[in-house]
Write a protein that holds these residues in place. Structure first.
Motif, short mmCIF file in Angstrom:
data_model
loop_
_atom_site.label_atom_id
_atom_site.label_comp_id
_atom_site.label_asym_id
_atom_site.label_seq_id
_atom_site.Cartn_x
_atom_site.Cartn_y
_atom_site.Cartn_z
N GLY A 1 0.81 -1.22 0.00
CA GLY A 1 0.00 0.00 0.00
C GLY A 1 0.84 1.26 0.00
N GLY B 1 0.70 4.13 -3.01
CA GLY B 1 0.30 5.50 -2.69
C GLY B 1 1.42 6.49 -2.88
N ILE C 1 -5.02 9.97 -5.18
CA ILE C 1 -5.04 9.29 -3.88
C ILE C 1 -6.07 8.16 -3.88
CG2 ILE C 1 -5.50 9.56 -1.42
CD1 ILE C 1 -4.43 12.41 -1.66
N VAL D 1 -5.38 4.15 -3.34
CA VAL D 1 -6.06 3.34 -2.32
C VAL D 1 -6.71 2.11 -2.95
CG1 VAL D 1 -8.01 3.33 -0.72
CG2 VAL D 1 -6.40 5.24 -0.70
N SER E 1 -4.06 -0.38 -4.32
CA SER E 1 -3.37 -1.11 -3.25
C SER E 1 -4.24 -2.25 -2.72
CB SER E 1 -2.96 -0.17 -2.12
OG SER E 1 -4.11 0.36 -1.48
N PRO F 1 -4.78 -0.34 1.73
CA PRO F 1 -5.31 1.00 1.46
C PRO F 1 -4.92 2.05 2.50
CG PRO F 1 -6.99 -0.65 1.07
CD PRO F 1 -5.84 -1.36 1.70
N VAL F 2 -4.90 1.63 3.79
CA VAL F 2 -4.50 2.59 4.83
C VAL F 2 -3.05 3.04 4.60
CG1 VAL F 2 -4.06 2.86 7.30
CG2 VAL F 2 -6.14 1.72 6.52
N ALA G 1 -1.52 3.01 1.77
CA ALA G 1 -1.48 3.79 0.53
C ALA G 1 -1.78 5.26 0.82
CB ALA G 1 -2.48 3.24 -0.49
N PHE G 2 -2.75 5.49 1.68
CA PHE G 2 -3.08 6.87 2.07
C PHE G 2 -1.88 7.52 2.77
CE2 PHE G 2 -5.06 10.15 4.70
CZ PHE G 2 -5.81 10.81 3.75
#
Length: 199
Positions: free
Chosen positions: A107, A111, A125, A129, A132, A187-188, A190-191
């Motif tokens: 991730g 990102g 973004i 997310v 990922s 995803p977390v 990636a952020f």
């Protein structure tokens, strides 16, 4: 006593015809005005009238900042997701287990790459997310395919491509809390990677 003789052609003075000052033929004599450029008001030869001179009196406008290429950023994030999914799957298949740090790495990489190219654009973004999440999911499938191929003594492509439906059914049966947690970590991360790229 004889008078001194003036030279036949005295030197011409540049502005106003005054005499040299201290031997400098270009020095300005007191009381002799400098020539003003066209369009300058009287009394201030360096001021410009509205609409005259260079730029029409408008204030200097800085060049606009270059806009980030959103399409290129999305493609960069997609490419990073493909590479990260393969690496994640190979690691998981080689050690026959999943690692949370690997999901976070997937991730973060996706990102970071997307936002490094496209900046803090919400579309970039969001793409990072989403990519990922998909990358971690396919990484899990790749790892599972490697384990099955080794156990069944068949090729990886036979498991992954020829029996993809069966692979999906097996994934659903085997999926547990940690499987979904790893899907969420991608995803977390990636952020976080997107924020780090421009921070």
């Amino acid at each position: 006593m004889s008078q001194p003789v003036q030279p036949p052609n005295p030197p011409q003075q540049p502005y106003g015809g005054g005499q040299p000052t201290d031997g400098n033929p270009y020095a300005q004599q007191p009381g002799t005005p400098y020539p003003a450029h066209p369009g300058a008001p009287a009394g201030n030869p360096f001021a410009e009238q509205q609409g005259g001179g260079f730029g029409g009196g408008a204030p200097f406008q800085p060049a606009p900042a270059a806009r980030h290429n959103i399409g290129l950023a999305v493609l960069a994030a997609l490419g990073a997701a493909i590479v990260a999914a393969i690496l994640y799957g190979v690691i998981a298949g080689s050690i026959e287990r999943e690692i949370g740090y690997a999901a976070v790495g997937v991730g973060f990489l996706v990102g970071f790459v997307g936002s490094k190219v496209g900046g803090q654009n919400p579309a970039v973004i969001g793409a990072g997310v989403l990519f990922s999440l998909v990358a971690v999911f396919f990484g899990q499938l790749i790892g599972m395919s490697m384990i099955l191929a080794d156990a069944l003594h068949v090729g990886f492509s036979e498991v992954f491509f020829d029996h993809f439906g069966d692979l999906m059914d097996l994934w659903k049966e085997q999926a547990g809390f940690m499987t979904y947690l790893f899907l969420l970590l991608g995803p977390v991360a990636a952020f976080g990677g997107a924020k780090k790229a421009v921070g």
